[in-house]
Design a protein around this motif. Structure first.
Motif, mmCIF file in Angstrom:
data_model
loop_
_atom_site.group_PDB
_atom_site.id
_atom_site.type_symbol
_atom_site.label_atom_id
_atom_site.label_comp_id
_atom_site.label_asym_id
_atom_site.label_seq_id
_atom_site.Cartn_x
_atom_site.Cartn_y
_atom_site.Cartn_z
ATOM 1 N N HIS A 72 41.585 46.691 86.057
ATOM 2 C CA HIS A 72 41.099 45.319 86.243
ATOM 3 C C HIS A 72 42.140 44.518 87.005
ATOM 4 O O HIS A 72 42.875 43.706 86.443
ATOM 5 N N HIS A 88 36.633 55.647 77.978
ATOM 6 C CA HIS A 88 37.306 55.382 76.694
ATOM 7 C C HIS A 88 36.945 56.437 75.639
ATOM 8 O O HIS A 88 36.828 56.108 74.453
ATOM 9 N N GLU A 110 31.409 48.100 84.160
ATOM 10 C CA GLU A 110 31.292 49.001 83.069
ATOM 11 C C GLU A 110 30.297 48.447 82.058
ATOM 12 O O GLU A 110 30.555 47.452 81.388
ATOM 13 N N ALA A 155 43.031 51.337 82.915
ATOM 14 C CA ALA A 155 42.187 50.182 82.599
ATOM 15 C C ALA A 155 42.957 48.868 82.587
ATOM 16 O O ALA A 155 42.476 47.885 82.049
ATOM 17 N N HIS A 159 39.851 53.106 87.121
ATOM 18 C CA HIS A 159 39.379 52.018 86.249
ATOM 19 C C HIS A 159 40.562 51.089 85.990
ATOM 20 O O HIS A 159 41.395 51.379 85.137
HETATM 21 ZN ZN LIG Z 1 37.567 48.148 81.573
#
Ligand SMILES: [Zn+2]
Length: 266
Positions: free
Chosen positions: A9, A170, A106, A218, A7
């Motif tokens: 970005h 998360h 997500e 993330a 995960h």
């Molecule tokens: Zn994310």
């Protein structure tokens, strides 16, 4: 060390981050669709974003020999506008056959509003109709517990959804148990100033074990640390965990979950 970054970005990261990740042992990176830091003004903005995630970013990663995968959706922050969400969701089936698309994500909730729940249900339906894996974002801070409960309800209410094909990301100390007990996978997100630190992730690993859990950084356009997965592996090593246990947590587990999509290959 070898690991999967499940995960991240990457569209908001510089090329140097790719190089550092590969040097640290990253074997694949997966990029869920999310908020750009500003609200897009139309579905066309999402069309271009989906092209970026499925055509352009994989090429950038390939320069470092790194396989790049993606997940598609309209993120909860922008799904308050249900009409826009409907337009964006109508674009997604046209992208699902692209070779790097692993599923729907997500998705989830941000402020736990009625419209967000409605769009979450529509995404879950989309995933079920197209037999897609699901990656779920859970809200931050005080909304997390309620948002996680609501999300699990939506998923359980759709009888087509098999929990072993869904990762709830998360998670924190107060939400990980309910996720695992319901049969879902749980993701720990390592952030410098919110969500989960390497030490807290290591604690949860010690309390809840290595079944159906993964970690991710993330890393996005905010303050984040793209190498937090290998840094947490160092913390686990310092605490005396075996190389095999660490490898399972940061490599074998994500491979196991992601391989449920036949397109995921190393
Ligand atoms: Zn994310």
């Amino acid at each position: 060390m070898r690991y999967i970054e499940p995960h991240a970005h990457m569209v908001s990261r510089v090329t140097d981050d790719y190089r550092a990740m590969v040097a640290a042992g990253c074997a694949a990176v997966c990029e869920p669709a999310f908020w750009a830091g500003f609200d897009r003004s139309s579905a066309d903005g999402f069309y271009d974003y989906f092209c970026q995630l499925t055509e352009h970013e994989p090429k950038r990663a390939a320069k470092f020999g790194l396989p790049h995968y993606s997940w598609l959706c309209i993120n909860p922050k922008e799904s308050e506008d249900v009409q826009l969400a409907e337009e964006v969701m109508a674009l997604i089936p046209g992208f699902l056959d692209r070779p790097n698309v692993l599923g729907i994500g997500e998705i989830g909730l941000n402020k736990n509003s009625r419209n967000e729940v409605r769009v979450l249900e529509r995404h879950v339906d989309l995933a079920a109709r197209h037999d897609q894996l699901i990656l779920v974002h859970t809200p931050h801070l005080e909304d997390k517990l309620k948002g996680t409960r609501l999300t699990l309800e939506v998923l359980k209410n759709d009888r087509r959804i098999r929990p072993e094909r869904v990762i709830i990301d998360h998670v924190e100390e107060h939400t990980i148990r309910m996720v695992l007990e319901a049969g879902f996978w749980a993701g720990m997100t390592l952030y410098p100033d919110s969500k989960c630190s390497p030490a807290r992730a290591a604690d949860m690993f010690e309390v809840y074990g290595a079944e159906r859990v993964w970690m991710n950084s993330a890393c996005d356009w905010g303050v984040s640390i793209p190498l937090n997965v290998p840094y947490t592996a160092l913390e686990l090593r310092r605490r005396g965990h075996t190389a095999e246990a660490i490898d399972r947590f940061i490599y074998q587990n994500p491979v196991q979950f992601l391989s449920q999509c036949p397109k995921f290959r190393l």
